[in-house]
Design an enzyme around this catalytic site. Structure first.
Site, PDB file in Angstrom:
ATOM      1  N   SER A 133       0.821  -1.299   0.172  1.00 51.28           N
ATOM      2  CA  SER A 133       0.028   0.004   0.142  1.00 51.28           C
ATOM      3  C   SER A 133       0.915   1.241  -0.004  1.00 51.28           C
ATOM      4  CB  SER A 133      -0.863  -0.042   1.128  1.00 51.28           C
ATOM      5  OG  SER A 133      -1.426   1.306   1.540  1.00 51.28           O
TER       6      SER A 133
ATOM      7  N   TYR B 223      -2.560  -1.361  10.126  1.00 52.05           N
ATOM      8  CA  TYR B 223      -2.447  -1.297   8.631  1.00 52.05           C
ATOM      9  C   TYR B 223      -0.947  -1.148   8.080  1.00 52.05           C
ATOM     10  CZ  TYR B 223      -4.336  -0.977   4.058  1.00 52.05           C
ATOM     11  OH  TYR B 223      -4.531  -1.138   2.670  1.00 52.05           O
TER      12      TYR B 223
END
Length: 283
Positions: free
Chosen positions: A147, A160
């Site tokens: 990401s 995350y």
């Protein structure tokens, strides 16, 4: 065995997790359009069936398996499914992922471990069980989803970012091993920026977060998600075909990468300002 400089997706077999929506669904359909057979997995059975039906219109073989990637046994289950329905695999796309918002002190240990098991643990487990099968092909590709938050680490995203940085480290180390061993398998690591998927708005949030905070969280992140899943998938597939080691998906991911390189300690001050402007401009 010397690895090829490019990989031909036509008549290959791609295994795609998180294929019921977002980038995973877009990738599945664009792979099918290129003549690639598909083994699709997701926890969302209804969404999976819908994507599979669309993919079959391209006259490719499509199999589906409803799986919770957070369960350790799901990796072997998916491998058994692929062996039974396709007999081989040329591309493994570890796309499945979940989101968890909230400050670290708000996030429970259970929720933190839940995210890590899916976003990082499943990547490792699937890579481990599929690597021997992939190595049987003349050219194969492992594609791991990190990401933009595997490059920069914003507040409120401790779990995350931890998972996505872990995917990055794991993938880069494995890429070096595969290259050193002259393997037919290569690694592509993905760093998407703001893509219009449901992951942010469906993020799990701590019980202490108020309804108003949830609404604001979803509103702000939705404004930052500007790239369509289809556009993201086109860039990703180009990277897979070219066997690119790293793919930055979206202008925001490219910009964040440069800012982090130039300002490795203080980058968040500048990134946060840019995000604030993006939120204002989107109103």
């Amino acid at each position: 065995m010397a690895a090829l400089r490019k990989i031909n997706l036509q008549d290959g077999v791609a295994v795609v997790t998180g294929a019921a929506g977002g980038i995973g669904a877009a990738l599945a359909l664009q792979l099918a359009e290129k003549g690639c057979h598909l083994a699709l997995a997701d926890v969302n059975g209804a969404g999976l069936a819908e994507v599979a039906a669309k993919a079959q219109a391209y006259d490719v073989k499509v199999s589906t398996l409803v799986l919770d990637m957070g369960q350790a046994e799901s990796a072997q289950g998916l491998l058994d499914h692929v062996r039974a329905h396709h007999g081989r695999a040329t591309v493994l796309i570890n796309n499945a992922g979940v989101a968890l918002g909230g400050q670290f002190e708000q996030v429970s240990e259970e929720d933190f471990d839940w995210l890590m098991s899916i976003n990082f643990g499943a990547v490792v487990r699937l890579t481990r069980v599929f690597l021997p099968l992939l190595q049987q092909s003349q050219a194969a590709q492992i594609v791991n989803m990190s990401s933009i938050f595997g490059i920069i680490a914003p507040p409120g995203q401790t779990a995350y970012s931890a998972a996505k940085f872990a995917v990055r480290g794991f993938s880069e180390a494995l890429r070096h091993e595969l290259e050193a061993g002259n393997s037919s398998v290569r690694m592509t690591l993905l760093h998407p920026g703001g893509v219009r998927t449901g992951i942010a708005t469906s993020a799990r949030l701590p019980a202490s977060v108020t309804a108003q905070e949830i609404k604001l969280h979803q509103k702000n992140w939705q404004k930052a998600l500007r790239l369509s899943p289809e556009a993201a998938a086109r860039r990703i597939l180009r990277g897979i075909e070219r066997r690119e080691p790293r793919v930055l998906v979206g202008d925001d991911a490219v910009a964040a990468s440069w800012i982090q390189r130039l300002l490795p300690v203080t980058y968040w001050r500048w990134v946060a300002r840019g995000m604030s402007r993006s939120f204002r401009d989107a109103v």
